[in-house]
Design an enzyme around this catalytic site. Structure first.
Site, mmCIF file in Angstrom:
data_model
loop_
_atom_site.group_PDB
_atom_site.id
_atom_site.type_symbol
_atom_site.label_atom_id
_atom_site.label_comp_id
_atom_site.label_asym_id
_atom_site.label_seq_id
_atom_site.Cartn_x
_atom_site.Cartn_y
_atom_site.Cartn_z
ATOM 1 N N LYS A 22 -0.993 21.106 8.336
ATOM 2 C CA LYS A 22 -2.344 20.542 8.820
ATOM 3 C C LYS A 22 -2.440 19.325 9.656
ATOM 4 O O LYS A 22 -3.232 19.236 10.608
ATOM 5 C CB LYS A 22 -2.790 20.040 7.358
ATOM 6 C CG LYS A 22 -4.407 19.159 7.527
ATOM 7 C CD LYS A 22 -4.513 18.769 6.174
ATOM 8 C CE LYS A 22 -5.501 17.596 6.190
ATOM 9 N NZ LYS A 22 -4.809 16.272 6.609
ATOM 10 N N ASN A 23 -1.331 18.510 9.233
ATOM 11 C CA ASN A 23 -1.546 17.120 9.822
ATOM 12 C C ASN A 23 -0.752 17.530 11.511
ATOM 13 O O ASN A 23 -1.139 16.447 12.281
ATOM 14 C CB ASN A 23 -0.717 16.200 9.502
ATOM 15 C CG ASN A 23 -1.158 15.556 8.283
ATOM 16 O OD1 ASN A 23 -2.346 16.099 8.079
ATOM 17 N ND2 ASN A 23 -0.639 14.819 7.190
ATOM 18 N N CYS A 116 -9.566 11.338 3.271
ATOM 19 C CA CYS A 116 -9.364 10.857 1.769
ATOM 20 C C CYS A 116 -9.250 9.256 1.740
ATOM 21 O O CYS A 116 -8.927 8.497 2.423
ATOM 22 C CB CYS A 116 -7.874 11.217 1.384
ATOM 23 S SG CYS A 116 -7.777 12.999 1.174
ATOM 24 N N ARG A 121 -7.301 1.942 5.075
ATOM 25 C CA ARG A 121 -7.038 2.785 6.287
ATOM 26 C C ARG A 121 -7.824 2.211 7.801
ATOM 27 O O ARG A 121 -8.382 3.039 8.407
ATOM 28 C CB ARG A 121 -7.527 4.297 6.117
ATOM 29 C CG ARG A 121 -6.914 4.822 4.709
ATOM 30 C CD ARG A 121 -7.134 6.403 4.587
ATOM 31 N NE ARG A 121 -6.040 6.995 5.370
ATOM 32 C CZ ARG A 121 -6.019 8.313 5.383
ATOM 33 N NH1 ARG A 121 -6.815 8.897 4.545
ATOM 34 N NH2 ARG A 121 -5.102 9.279 5.904
ATOM 35 N N PRO A 122 -7.491 0.941 7.917
ATOM 36 C CA PRO A 122 -8.022 0.781 9.231
ATOM 37 C C PRO A 122 -7.482 1.305 10.531
ATOM 38 O O PRO A 122 -6.371 2.080 10.323
ATOM 39 C CB PRO A 122 -7.630 -0.853 9.405
ATOM 40 C CG PRO A 122 -6.275 -0.799 8.399
ATOM 41 C CD PRO A 122 -6.475 -0.008 7.474
ATOM 42 N N ASP A 124 -6.915 -0.447 13.539
ATOM 43 C CA ASP A 124 -6.883 -1.514 14.381
ATOM 44 C C ASP A 124 -5.685 -1.200 15.468
ATOM 45 O O ASP A 124 -5.605 -1.696 16.657
ATOM 46 C CB ASP A 124 -6.448 -2.900 13.665
ATOM 47 C CG ASP A 124 -5.277 -2.731 12.741
ATOM 48 O OD1 ASP A 124 -5.407 -1.726 11.860
ATOM 49 O OD2 ASP A 124 -4.595 -3.561 12.566
ATOM 50 N N ASP A 304 2.445 11.610 0.945
ATOM 51 C CA ASP A 304 1.641 12.781 0.534
ATOM 52 C C ASP A 304 2.113 13.566 -0.663
ATOM 53 O O ASP A 304 1.472 14.363 -1.294
ATOM 54 C CB ASP A 304 1.122 13.809 1.880
ATOM 55 C CG ASP A 304 0.448 13.091 2.763
ATOM 56 O OD1 ASP A 304 -0.101 11.984 2.541
ATOM 57 O OD2 ASP A 304 0.232 13.505 3.797
ATOM 58 N N ILE A 326 2.855 2.957 1.404
ATOM 59 C CA ILE A 326 2.050 3.175 2.636
ATOM 60 C C ILE A 326 0.646 2.906 2.291
ATOM 61 O O ILE A 326 0.011 2.461 3.122
ATOM 62 C CB ILE A 326 2.471 4.663 2.978
ATOM 63 C CG1 ILE A 326 3.644 5.229 2.869
ATOM 64 C CG2 ILE A 326 1.697 4.824 4.311
ATOM 65 C CD1 ILE A 326 4.720 4.395 4.098
ATOM 66 N N ARG A 396 -9.418 21.321 1.985
ATOM 67 C CA ARG A 396 -9.207 20.691 3.335
ATOM 68 C C ARG A 396 -7.805 20.866 3.747
ATOM 69 O O ARG A 396 -7.550 20.742 5.078
ATOM 70 C CB ARG A 396 -9.645 19.409 3.279
ATOM 71 C CG ARG A 396 -11.061 19.130 3.363
ATOM 72 C CD ARG A 396 -11.577 17.754 3.531
ATOM 73 N NE ARG A 396 -10.447 16.983 4.364
ATOM 74 C CZ ARG A 396 -9.481 15.939 3.914
ATOM 75 N NH1 ARG A 396 -9.893 15.349 2.735
ATOM 76 N NH2 ARG A 396 -8.765 15.197 4.583
HETATM 77 C C1 UD1 Z 1 -1.215 10.466 8.274
HETATM 78 C C2 UD1 Z 1 -1.436 11.894 7.601
HETATM 79 C C3 UD1 Z 1 -1.634 11.368 6.109
HETATM 80 C C4 UD1 Z 1 -0.389 10.823 5.957
HETATM 81 C C5 UD1 Z 1 -0.035 9.351 6.565
HETATM 82 C C6 UD1 Z 1 1.346 8.954 6.326
HETATM 83 C C7 UD1 Z 1 -3.026 12.676 9.334
HETATM 84 C C8 UD1 Z 1 -4.322 13.371 9.476
HETATM 85 N N1 UD1 Z 1 -3.116 12.112 8.003
HETATM 86 O O1 UD1 Z 1 -2.484 9.558 8.157
HETATM 87 O O2 UD1 Z 1 -1.633 12.706 5.313
HETATM 88 O O3 UD1 Z 1 -0.473 10.073 4.520
HETATM 89 O O4 UD1 Z 1 0.015 9.849 8.062
HETATM 90 O O5 UD1 Z 1 2.216 9.794 6.224
HETATM 91 O O6 UD1 Z 1 -2.071 13.128 9.934
HETATM 92 N N2 UD1 Z 1 -2.701 1.646 9.405
HETATM 93 C C9 UD1 Z 1 -3.058 0.208 9.706
HETATM 94 N N3 UD1 Z 1 -3.852 0.249 11.044
HETATM 95 C C10 UD1 Z 1 -3.981 1.338 11.820
HETATM 96 C C11 UD1 Z 1 -3.393 2.669 11.377
HETATM 97 C C12 UD1 Z 1 -2.768 2.580 10.016
HETATM 98 O O7 UD1 Z 1 -3.138 -0.740 8.961
HETATM 99 O O8 UD1 Z 1 -4.205 1.089 12.889
HETATM 100 C C13 UD1 Z 1 -1.997 1.590 8.048
HETATM 101 C C14 UD1 Z 1 -2.801 2.443 7.332
HETATM 102 O O9 UD1 Z 1 -3.939 1.769 6.401
HETATM 103 C C15 UD1 Z 1 -1.800 3.104 6.050
HETATM 104 C C16 UD1 Z 1 -0.602 3.086 6.883
HETATM 105 O O10 UD1 Z 1 -0.587 2.174 8.136
HETATM 106 O O11 UD1 Z 1 -1.770 2.115 5.220
HETATM 107 C C17 UD1 Z 1 0.131 4.556 7.344
HETATM 108 O O12 UD1 Z 1 -1.103 5.162 8.070
HETATM 109 P P1 UD1 Z 1 -0.793 6.004 9.181
HETATM 110 O O13 UD1 Z 1 0.649 6.306 9.237
HETATM 111 O O14 UD1 Z 1 -1.823 5.888 10.415
HETATM 112 O O15 UD1 Z 1 -1.521 7.251 8.533
HETATM 113 P P2 UD1 Z 1 -2.687 8.291 8.855
HETATM 114 O O16 UD1 Z 1 -2.410 8.550 10.550
HETATM 115 O O17 UD1 Z 1 -4.035 7.883 8.793
#
Ligand code: UD1
Length: 415
Positions: A22-23, A116, A121-122, A124, A304, A326, A396
């Site tokens: 999926k990802n 989810c 989940r920002p 930034d 996950d 995470i 999903r």
């Molecule tokens: C992706 C996966 C999700 C998985 C996650 C971690 C997809 C669609 N989803 O989510 O299934 O759980 O990787 O392996 O691929 N963060 C910030 N700022 C940002 C981006 C992230 O603070 O701009 C924080 C997030 O809040 C979280 C952590 O970094 O606490 C990890 O996020 P990230 O690796 O970006 O996960 P996703 O890409 O959202």
């Protein structure tokens, strides 16, 4: 709202074929708009997130066709369009159109992504990176307008090795002039999958899968062909089931290197498995040992899989612990596991699990995708019948979960 009705206590035997990840798929489809005329993606899973991404791609005047699991995307007549909120908020991965559209049109208008609710989940890190590449970002409530006269390659250090930010910035950097270096990049297999697609289209990317990715921008991308990697989270979920109620349950198509930490923890819990090529066979553990798990970025234990693994630990003989590093609130599933008879207590980012506990059928609710998977596992090992509400979340992320489980002997139906 769809529901699953599951009767527990049946042994699972036979084989389950793992679908495309999926990802990866949800990033490959937005990446396809970088191709001048066409792209082909093999092994695309039939899950609802993909349907919404197709809608967004079609909104950009691209033609998408699917034959079995092969997706063809014709970008010959691509045209800029703003992405409406009702599509952006349907899934997390809609944010990949920020990077892809910046590369392709030097502008994008899109709302905060859905996905989810497992913490704050920002985005930034994505936005800061786009700004470093030269984009101007205006935020109006939930909506982001990104514009750039041109994108210029730069050095971007990520404060956290975010999967989403790494992929999004890689997409934008492909359309920038000159060289971009992403430091502290995420190393997940999905990033390698997306990079190989872009490279196949003509992009110059080095270091995907390491913490430094170097991208040399180009406008000359066309005819990308890629196969979606097998879903390591889906494979892990079914391996956990095999360790609980399997009898020579075979998981077909998983890549072992992608799931090493999960296999290691299963062995620590007492599991034996046989592996030939990419087929892993696993059976019920006689006496499950308690284990401690700490979620980490790849190649650490994936966040996950933490939720499905919780269910296994409710059956361990002793006390287990999960430290979630995470996300800040990824234990919502435990409310329902406890309702079914588990004994878990969350304190901050640590979950304590006392086992073994007998689980019984209940009416429960899938709060999120992997939390939903943990409830499916719980229902399959519980005494009696469980109804899981809000299963859209599960669908999903798990292609044909009902059919795949029925095939190996589970009593599960969608109602
Ligand atoms: C992706 C996966 C999700 C998985 C996650 C971690 C997809 C669609 N989803 O989510 O299934 O759980 O990787 O392996 O691929 N963060 C910030 N700022 C940002 C981006 C992230 O603070 O701009 C924080 C997030 O809040 C979280 C952590 O970094 O606490 C990890 O996020 P990230 O690796 O970006 O996960 P996703 O890409 O959202």
């Amino acid at each position: 709202m769809s529901k699953l009705k599951i009767e527990g206590g049946n042994e699972l035997t036979g084989s389950i074929k793992i679908s495309g990840a999926k990802n990866s798929a949800v990033a490959l489809i937005p990446a396809a708009i970088l191709s001048k005329t066409r792209s082909t993606i093999f092994n695309v899973p039939k899950i609802s997130d993909i349907e919404y991404l197709i809608k967004i791609t079609e909104l950009l005047n691209c033609q998408v066709s699917i034959k079995e699991d092969i997706m063809s995307i014709d970008t010959t007549n691509i045209r800029y369009n703003a992405i409406p909120e009702e599509l952006s908020e349907m899934m997390r991965a809609s944010y990949y159109y920020m990077g892809a559209m910046l590369a392709r049109f030097k502008k994008a208008e899109i709302s905060f992504p859905g996905g989810c609710k497992i913490g704050n989940r920002p985005i930034d890190l994505h936005l800061k990176g786009f700004e470093k590449l030269g984009a101007k970002i205006t935020q109006i409530k939930n909506k982001y307008i990104l514009e750039a006269k041109e994108l210029i390659g730069t050095k971007i250090y990520l404060d956290f090795a975010s999967v989403g930010a790494t992929i999004n910035l890689m997409l934008a950097a492909v359309g920038a002039k000159g060289k971009t270096i992403i430091e502290n990049a995420a190393k997940e297999p999905e990033i390698v999958n997306i990079a190989s697609f872009l490279i196949n289209m003509g992009a110059q990317i080095k270091g995907a899968g390491t913490s430094t990715i170097i991208i040399e921008g180009t406008n000359d991308l066309d005819n990308g062909i890629v196969e979606v990697f097998p879903d390591r989270i889906e494979a892990s979920t079914y391996l956990i089931l095999g360790a609980l109620i399997g009898k020579d349950l075979t998981i077909e198509g998983a890549i072992k290197e992608h799931i090493n930490p999960v296999l290691d923890k299963l062995v620590e819990a007492g599991a034996n498995y046989n592996i030939t090529n990419n087929r892993i066979t696993i059976s019920k553990i006689n006496k499950i040992k308690p284990v401690s798990i700490k979620t980490q970025v790849y190649p650490g234990f994936p966040t996950d899989v933490q939720q499905p693994f919780t269910t296994l630990l409710t059956q361990a003989e002793g006390n287990s612990k999960i430290i979630e590093t995470i996300y800040e609130s990824r234990f919502k599933h435990t409310e329902y596991l406890n309702l079914m008879g588990a004994d878990t207590t969350a304190e901050g980012n640590v979950l304590y699990i006392k086992g073994p506990t007998k689980l019984k059928g209940e009416n429960v609710y899938a709060t999120d995708l992997r939390g939903g998977a943990s409830l499916v596992i719980a229902a399959l090992i519980a005494e009696g019948t469980t109804t899981i509400d809000n299963t859209e979340h599960i669908l999903r992320g798990y292609e044909d979960i009902v059919i795949k489980l029925q095939k190996v002997g589970a009593k599960i139906e969608e109602i």
